[in-house]
Enzyme design. Structure first.
Site, PDB file in Angstrom:
ATOM      1  N   SER A  99       0.836  -1.200   0.000  1.00  0.00           N
ATOM      2  CA  SER A  99       0.000   0.000   0.000  1.00  0.00           C
ATOM      3  C   SER A  99       0.874   1.254   0.000  1.00  0.00           C
ATOM      4  O   SER A  99       1.702   1.415  -0.898  1.00  0.00           O
ATOM      5  CB  SER A  99      -0.959  -0.060   1.190  1.00  0.00           C
ATOM      6  OG  SER A  99      -2.035   0.813   1.023  1.00  0.00           O
ATOM      7  N   ASP A 143      -8.853  -3.573  -6.801  1.00  0.00           N
ATOM      8  CA  ASP A 143      -8.366  -3.224  -5.470  1.00  0.00           C
ATOM      9  C   ASP A 143      -8.952  -1.868  -5.115  1.00  0.00           C
ATOM     10  O   ASP A 143      -8.720  -0.880  -5.822  1.00  0.00           O
ATOM     11  CB  ASP A 143      -6.832  -3.187  -5.497  1.00  0.00           C
ATOM     12  CG  ASP A 143      -6.205  -2.858  -4.158  1.00  0.00           C
ATOM     13  OD1 ASP A 143      -6.876  -2.261  -3.308  1.00  0.00           O
ATOM     14  OD2 ASP A 143      -5.017  -3.171  -3.964  1.00  0.00           O
ATOM     15  N   HIS A 179      -7.096  -6.001  -1.355  1.00  0.00           N
ATOM     16  CA  HIS A 179      -5.950  -5.132  -1.121  1.00  0.00           C
ATOM     17  C   HIS A 179      -4.825  -5.962  -0.511  1.00  0.00           C
ATOM     18  O   HIS A 179      -4.901  -6.369   0.642  1.00  0.00           O
ATOM     19  CB  HIS A 179      -6.376  -4.005  -0.172  1.00  0.00           C
ATOM     20  CG  HIS A 179      -5.385  -2.899  -0.043  1.00  0.00           C
ATOM     21  ND1 HIS A 179      -4.735  -2.351  -1.122  1.00  0.00           N
ATOM     22  CD2 HIS A 179      -4.935  -2.218   1.054  1.00  0.00           C
ATOM     23  CE1 HIS A 179      -3.948  -1.380  -0.707  1.00  0.00           C
ATOM     24  NE2 HIS A 179      -4.040  -1.286   0.608  1.00  0.00           N
TER      25      HIS A 179
END
Length: 501
Positions: free
Chosen positions: A218, A438, A467
């Site tokens: 991320s 995502d 994710h």
């Protein structure tokens, strides 16, 4: 909203007095400190509990608060280690970052082990977790956010009209002023992705390593991209999983959350439609989508169990991060549609279980500081009104939230330097890993970094939703391809797609 952090115990809903001069005024590389012996010891008690049954060691590494003044004030960064137990196969260190900015990573080595990190990686590397500057056990910063305050998530609330944008502007202006008042030691202004990348290089040197490998999820992809660009010859094997598309999160990146939700929602809608007899949310994906809009609009007018339309939209967004969260999301929709106040409270905890803890303060503070310090954001409220109106039509599921105004519009500190540019001049050592669907980091983010890194990188796309891919997902092709790169250095010859399953 769930903050841009992919691994941790909590599942949130969901985030500088500027130095004069340009990037030239700040060294592109951290000056090498005198090599010191890192003294490993027991970890803080909360880390011990979170990591159990895996036992980690912890240590501290001093770094400058301001790299433009390397002889000035310092802070201690806390790092953790899960050492390789196979000296014959050990090849170095693998630094880890769970995302955020603002996510604690001290227990991350243990969490990856619990999720099945392959033995080849455990043999090949000392896993190095850390709390980055300003986080947790590394000189934590605070703006004083509280669970009952007006600022409880790092994505703004869904704005149903222009008046809602104006109301949010007042909230985030107060947030920016509050953070400035609480920045008594001057650290807040020095929380940037570039400075954190410099910290990584200090940690590498303190560990006595010529190079370091890196695995970031991320927002951790932004940090990894910055490190690989600032220190290309000191970067070994770099895996960037669930990419935000650059070395910083700006307004365009946050607006892509809405695109990600549009691309991810159909997976949930298909799942819920196949279970219509159980949940009653619609017999087709199209009907499930209509249920979402109908329910959100009803809650805008009459909240149930403290859940209004804005909170439903944010909660739905956060539950699309993982397929295992679908049942809880469907149950919440069902109870809210039935107007079952008691059941909705039990299922959702007002959909704010994470906000019931004072622990929101530090991660939200770090998110705001890094995001606002990294790059200039628009200051005109009308810019956000126009963006909200545009994205409400373009991305009706979540656009009017992701385009809404943030504290960065009023942040008191100008960026001290331009954001780090992704550098394609370096070894071919960056593997980009990305699900096709995502919510917070849509596939476009991987394609953007692939273009910027050019031949330094390869893009591994996965026909899946959610994710996080490596170890966090369940795709054997993605797991094996990434592991081969980390253990054997085998980069795919070209970009590749791992099919579903």
């Amino acid at each position: 909203m769930k903050r841009q952090c992919i691994i941790g115990r909590r599942s949130a809903l969901a985030v500088v007095i500027g130095l004069s001069g340009s990037l030239a005024a700040v060294p592109a590389a951290a000056d090498e400190p005198q090599v010191s012996q890192v003294r490993w010891d027991t970890c803080p008690e909360d880390v011990v509990v979170e990591a159990a049954p895996t036992e980690l060691q912890c240590a501290t590494v001093p770094v400058p608060v301001d790299y433009a003044d390397p002889g000035g004030a310092r802070i201690d960064l806390t790092i953790s280690r899960l050492a390789s137990t196979n000296p014959g196969k050990r090849r170095g260190t693998l630094m880890l970052n769970p995302g955020g900015p603002g996510g604690s990573g001290l227990a991350l080595p243990a969490l990856l082990v619990a999720r099945g990190l392959p033995a080849g990686v455990l043999d090949g590397y000392d896993l190095i977790g850390m709390d980055t500057r300003g986080v947790g056990h590394s000189a934590p910063v605070t703006c004083g956010f509280t669970p009952d305050g007006p600022y409880q998530a790092n994505i703004p609330p869904y704005a149903v009209d222009d008046a809602a944008v104006t109301a949010q502007a007042k909230v985030v202006k107060q947030v920016a002023e509050q953070c400035a008042r609480r920045d008594r030691n001057g650290l807040l202004r020095h929380l940037t992705t570039a400075n954190t990348a410099r910290d990584l290089d200090r940690i590498r040197a303190a560990l006595g390593e010529e190079k370091t490998s890196y695995l970031g999820y991320s927002y951790g992809t932004a940090l990894g991209a910055a490190y690989a660009s600032m220190f290309p010859e000191r970067s070994d094997r770099i895996v960037l999983d669930s990419n935000i598309g650059d070395t910083h999160l700006d307004r365009h990146g946050m607006r892509r959350y809405a695109l990600g939700m549009e691309q991810s929602f159909p997976d949930f809608a298909k799942w819920a439609a196949a279970r219509h007899d159980g949940y009653g949310l619609g017999r087709t994906p199209a009907q499930v989508r209509r249920t979402y809009f109908t329910l959100a609009e009803r809650l805008d007018k009459a909240p149930v169990a403290g859940v209004d339309g804005s909170l439903l939209r944010q909660y739905t967004f956060s539950q699309l991060f993982k397929k295992v969260q679908y049942p809880k999301l469907a149950q919440l929709w069902q109870t809210l549609a039935d107007g079952d106040d008691t059941a909705a409270r039990l299922l959702s905890g007002n959909a704010t279980a994470d906000r019931a803890s004072s622990s929101i303060d530090n991660p939200l503070t770090v998110f705001a500081a890094v995001t606002c310090n990294d790059v200039e954001w628009p200051e005109n409220v009308d810019t956000y009104r126009h963006g909200v109106a545009e994205d409400r039509e373009r991305y009706p599921l979540f656009g009017a939230a992701a385009a809404n105004i943030t504290p960065c519009a009023f942040w008191p500190y100008a960026p001290a330097e331009p954001p780090v540019s992704v550098d394609d001049d370096g070894p071919r050592n960056v593997l980009l890993v990305q699900n096709l669907r995502d919510a917070p980091t849509p596939h476009d983010g991987g394609k953007m970094l692939r273009q910027k890194f050019a031949d330094r990188s390869r893009l591994l796309s996965v026909d899946d939703t959610g994710h996080g891919v490596y170890v966090l997902g369940d795709n054997p092709c993605a797991l094996n391809t990434t592991t081969r790169f980390l253990v054997e250095g085998k980069m795919p010859e070209k970009d590749m797609l791992c099919r579903a399953g």
